[in-house]
Design a protein around this motif. Structure first.
Motif, PDB file in Angstrom:
ATOM      1  N   LEU A 184      -6.171  -2.375  18.316  1.00  0.00           N
ATOM      2  CA  LEU A 184      -6.691  -3.685  17.914  1.00  0.00           C
ATOM      3  C   LEU A 184      -7.239  -4.469  19.101  1.00  0.00           C
ATOM      4  O   LEU A 184      -8.150  -5.285  18.947  1.00  0.00           O
ATOM      5  CB  LEU A 184      -5.618  -4.487  17.176  1.00  0.00           C
ATOM      6  N   THR A 185      -6.686  -4.223  20.292  1.00  0.00           N
ATOM      7  CA  THR A 185      -7.232  -4.893  21.482  1.00  0.00           C
ATOM      8  C   THR A 185      -8.629  -4.368  21.750  1.00  0.00           C
ATOM      9  O   THR A 185      -9.551  -5.133  22.065  1.00  0.00           O
ATOM     10  CB  THR A 185      -6.312  -4.668  22.699  1.00  0.00           C
ATOM     11  N   ASN A 186      -8.811  -3.076  21.570  1.00  0.00           N
ATOM     12  CA  ASN A 186     -10.129  -2.492  21.788  1.00  0.00           C
ATOM     13  C   ASN A 186     -11.137  -3.011  20.758  1.00  0.00           C
ATOM     14  O   ASN A 186     -12.300  -3.236  21.067  1.00  0.00           O
ATOM     15  CB  ASN A 186     -10.054  -0.960  21.742  1.00  0.00           C
ATOM     16  N   GLU A 187     -10.674  -3.233  19.531  1.00  0.00           N
ATOM     17  CA  GLU A 187     -11.559  -3.780  18.504  1.00  0.00           C
ATOM     18  C   GLU A 187     -12.016  -5.197  18.884  1.00  0.00           C
ATOM     19  O   GLU A 187     -13.051  -5.655  18.428  1.00  0.00           O
ATOM     20  CB  GLU A 187     -10.839  -3.835  17.146  1.00  0.00           C
ATOM     21  N   ALA A 188     -11.209  -5.867  19.672  1.00  0.00           N
ATOM     22  CA  ALA A 188     -11.524  -7.259  20.061  1.00  0.00           C
ATOM     23  C   ALA A 188     -12.108  -7.320  21.468  1.00  0.00           C
ATOM     24  O   ALA A 188     -12.208  -8.394  22.052  1.00  0.00           O
ATOM     25  CB  ALA A 188     -10.267  -8.114  19.975  1.00  0.00           C
ATOM     26  N   LYS A 189     -12.467  -6.164  22.005  1.00  0.00           N
ATOM     27  CA  LYS A 189     -12.986  -6.114  23.380  1.00  0.00           C
ATOM     28  C   LYS A 189     -14.154  -7.082  23.546  1.00  0.00           C
ATOM     29  O   LYS A 189     -15.026  -7.171  22.680  1.00  0.00           O
ATOM     30  CB  LYS A 189     -13.436  -4.681  23.701  1.00  0.00           C
ATOM     31  N   GLY A 190     -14.165  -7.813  24.660  1.00  0.00           N
ATOM     32  CA  GLY A 190     -15.245  -8.767  24.897  1.00  0.00           C
ATOM     33  C   GLY A 190     -14.916 -10.178  24.440  1.00  0.00           C
ATOM     34  O   GLY A 190     -15.575 -11.133  24.821  1.00  0.00           O
ATOM     35  N   SER A 191     -13.873 -10.328  23.596  1.00  0.00           N
ATOM     36  CA  SER A 191     -13.499 -11.669  23.145  1.00  0.00           C
ATOM     37  C   SER A 191     -12.804 -12.413  24.274  1.00  0.00           C
ATOM     38  O   SER A 191     -12.099 -11.824  25.082  1.00  0.00           O
ATOM     39  CB  SER A 191     -12.548 -11.584  21.960  1.00  0.00           C
ATOM     40  N   GLU A 192     -12.984 -13.723  24.276  1.00  0.00           N
ATOM     41  CA  GLU A 192     -12.420 -14.523  25.352  1.00  0.00           C
ATOM     42  C   GLU A 192     -10.950 -14.830  25.086  1.00  0.00           C
ATOM     43  O   GLU A 192     -10.580 -15.299  24.013  1.00  0.00           O
ATOM     44  CB  GLU A 192     -13.212 -15.818  25.487  1.00  0.00           C
ATOM     45  N   ILE A 193     -10.134 -14.572  26.087  1.00  0.00           N
ATOM     46  CA  ILE A 193      -8.692 -14.782  25.948  1.00  0.00           C
ATOM     47  C   ILE A 193      -8.363 -16.273  25.983  1.00  0.00           C
ATOM     48  O   ILE A 193      -8.891 -17.014  26.812  1.00  0.00           O
ATOM     49  CB  ILE A 193      -7.938 -14.024  27.054  1.00  0.00           C
ATOM     50  N   SER A 194      -7.524 -16.703  25.048  1.00  0.00           N
ATOM     51  CA  SER A 194      -7.126 -18.106  24.980  1.00  0.00           C
ATOM     52  C   SER A 194      -5.677 -18.168  24.484  1.00  0.00           C
ATOM     53  O   SER A 194      -5.402 -18.032  23.297  1.00  0.00           O
ATOM     54  CB  SER A 194      -8.077 -18.836  24.041  1.00  0.00           C
ATOM     55  N   ILE A 195      -4.780 -18.329  25.428  1.00  0.00           N
ATOM     56  CA  ILE A 195      -3.334 -18.284  25.154  1.00  0.00           C
ATOM     57  C   ILE A 195      -2.713 -19.624  25.514  1.00  0.00           C
ATOM     58  O   ILE A 195      -3.061 -20.174  26.557  1.00  0.00           O
ATOM     59  CB  ILE A 195      -2.661 -17.180  26.036  1.00  0.00           C
ATOM     60  N   PRO A 196      -1.789 -20.171  24.758  1.00  0.00           N
ATOM     61  CA  PRO A 196      -1.238 -19.658  23.519  1.00  0.00           C
ATOM     62  C   PRO A 196      -2.101 -20.012  22.308  1.00  0.00           C
ATOM     63  O   PRO A 196      -2.719 -21.066  22.276  1.00  0.00           O
ATOM     64  CB  PRO A 196       0.102 -20.410  23.432  1.00  0.00           C
TER      65      PRO A 196
END
Lengths: 257, 109, 156
Positions: free
Chosen positions: A241-253
């Motif tokens: 699922l991380t690979n499916e979201a590759k390129g998305s900008e990380i925003s935690i939490p």
């Protein structure tokens, strides 16, 4: 395979589906209010706690960078590439498992993967990559290739009493339908890139957990045998699922319903 | 001890500017009517019942609070920046627990 | 510590990571009665001392028409006021029409707030009205209310 999925879905779930708009007509103003709430995420307190924990048990950012053998400058981009195959572990590991390694190396008993301290610390560690794009490399080595393939299999395989796969509820052709008042969310990079915003705070539970724990929630609800945290299959699912979201900008939490 | 967090928005502000003060607390806000799912016993009431904001020793906002705020509540108010110093928040709950948090106020220009 | 050793240890931790039952969100039981139970009418009367508040478009009450989750409903109140010593909002009271205790929160303001605004998140036990009662420095009361449809109760 595809058709099979659809048939199973219609038999098992059609009765509980209705279409978006009927039950769940949320106005744009309402949506705006909810998105404003993102600015006041209670999980910010937990991330602040995670920062203290990482400082205490892992030497903070510097300790983490040294552990990964990267410069502090490169640390955010490195974190944005998890899960990774780490030769020292001889396996593909998610960020929380790597943090267990760091704690252990520093002579501390590692937090359990299912513990609020670990959720807090891993959320803080991942938040160091905020603003970075997910850069997982599933072709980096044979272990990552194998993990992605296994993850896809876990995601697509129908199991459990109702014969459901993750894909039965999260494939593009059913996303948006409503299951017991809840719209089925997209969970890949095309809709809601979950890998980019978990760990997240769930308002229905008033707590913050990791992506893998959220997966377990769905397994429980859909009557699929629950895959243990830290197991090969669970990490593989996260890789997929991380690979499916590759390129998305990380925003935690993240902040979830 | 309850963990809490005070944030001023925007992060950079000038003297005389009206800013938002965001205060969050980790707190169960138990109404005293909920039951523990496992033990089936009533969870005793424990909710925040008062909050006080002081800016350089002067009380600017006070709140009386009851059970209906959400778990891990958030309180957002406005405040006019009036010189450097400290904003402190004291909050008590229905069991008598008292906590305090504070943040430095540093206007630029 | 030897590197090899600690990775062995980590391996063990990963394997053992126990399956602790998920933290459950205690549901509000209907039967129990709180000593704080207070009806909306009683609460309003306690605040205004019997005066009738005036509906006013100076009060902007923002709540969702449909709440996704009754346990976390955003509420924002803005009041149009100069917030000077001579003319300011003394208090914002937030009430609910059907929760077991109608009183939710009172916010006592001063001119040092600069603006009369408040925002929070509340629990709603079901579909009902959220009401903002405003006390002005001249002793007047204003009121605004809006109904919120709750699809899942506060027991989520």
């Amino acid at each position: 395979m595809k058709i099979g999925t659809k048939i199973v879905l219609s038999l098992a779930l059609l009765s509980s589906f209705s279409f978006a708009g009927e039950q769940f007509a949320m106005s744009d103003a309402d949506r705006a209010m909810y998105s404003e709430m993102l600015e006041n995420n209670p999980a910010d307190m937990m991330v602040a706690n995670g920062e203290e924990l990482l400082a205490k048990y892992g030497g903070g950012e510097a300790g983490l960078a040294a552990f990964f053998n990267v410069s502090e400058e490169k640390l955010p981009a490195y974190i944005a590439g998890f899960p990774r195959y780490l030769p020292e572990f001889k396996q593909v590991v998610a960020l929380d498992q790597a943090l267990q390694g760091l704690m252990s190396k520093n002579g501390h008993k590692p937090f359990k993967l299912k513990s609020s301290d670990m959720y807090d610390m891993s959320a803080y560690a991942k938040s160091l990559a905020n603003g970075q794009k997910i850069n997982i490399d599933v072709n980096a080595n044979k272990q990552m290739k194998a993990a992605r393939a296994m993850g896809e299999e876990v995601y697509m395989t129908k199991r459990g009493g109702r014969g459901l796969a993750c894909n039965s509820c999260h494939s593009p052709d059913v996303v948006g339908s409503i299951l017991r008042t809840q719209p089925l969310p997209a969970i890949d990079g095309k809709g809601n890139a979950v890998a980019a915003n978990w760990p997240a705070y769930r308002m229905t539970k008033s707590n913050m957990t990791t992506l893998a724990v959220r997966f377990q929630g769905c397994m429980n609800n859909a009557l699929l045998a629950v895959i243990p945290l830290g197991s090969k299959e669970m990490v593989a699912l996260e890789v997929y699922l991380t690979n499916e979201a590759k390129g998305s900008e990380i925003s935690i939490p993240g902040l979830k319903r | 001890m309850s963990k809490s967090l005070i944030k001023i928005k925007p992060k950079k502000y000038k003297d005389g500017e009206v800013v938002k003060v965001n205060f969050m607390v980790m707190h169960p806000m138990d109404t005293g009517m909920g039951k523990d799912k496992k033990t089936k016993e009533i969870i005793p009431a424990k909710y925040i019942n008062s909050v006080k904001f002081e800016y350089n020793g002067k009380v600017i906002t006070t709140m009386n609070v009851w059970e209906s705020l959400s778990v891990n509540p958030v309180f957002t108010t406005s405040m006019k920046i009036n010189g450097a110093g400290k904003l402190s928040v004291t909050f008590t709950d229905s069991t008598g627990e008292v906590n305090e948090a504070s943040i430095k106020i540093k206007p630029k220009g | 510590m030897q590197r090899r050793d600690f990775f062995k240890k980590v391996g063990a931790v990963v394997a053992v990571s126990a399956v602790i039952p998920a933290m459950s969100f205690a549901a509000d039981a209907k039967k129990t009665v709180s000593k704080n139970a207070m009806s909306y009418a009683t609460a309003l009367n306690a605040i205004t001392g019997g005066k009738t508040p005036t509906a006013s478009d100076k009060v902007k009450l923002k709540v969702p028409e449909i709440a996704e989750n009754g346990a976390v409903v955003p509420v924002t109140v803005n009041v149009d006021s100069p917030m000077t010593d001579a003319d300011y909002v003394k208090a914002i009271h937030i009430l609910t029409s059907k929760n077991f205790n109608a009183r939710t929160i009172d916010i006592h303001l001063t001119p040092a707030n600069g603006e009369a605004m408040f925002s929070t998140r509340i629990k709603l036990g079901g579909t009902q009205d959220v009401v903002a009662v405003i006390e002005l420095s001249n002793g007047e009361f204003l009121i605004a209310s809006q109904s919120v449809k709750v699809t899942i109760g506060g027991c989520g």
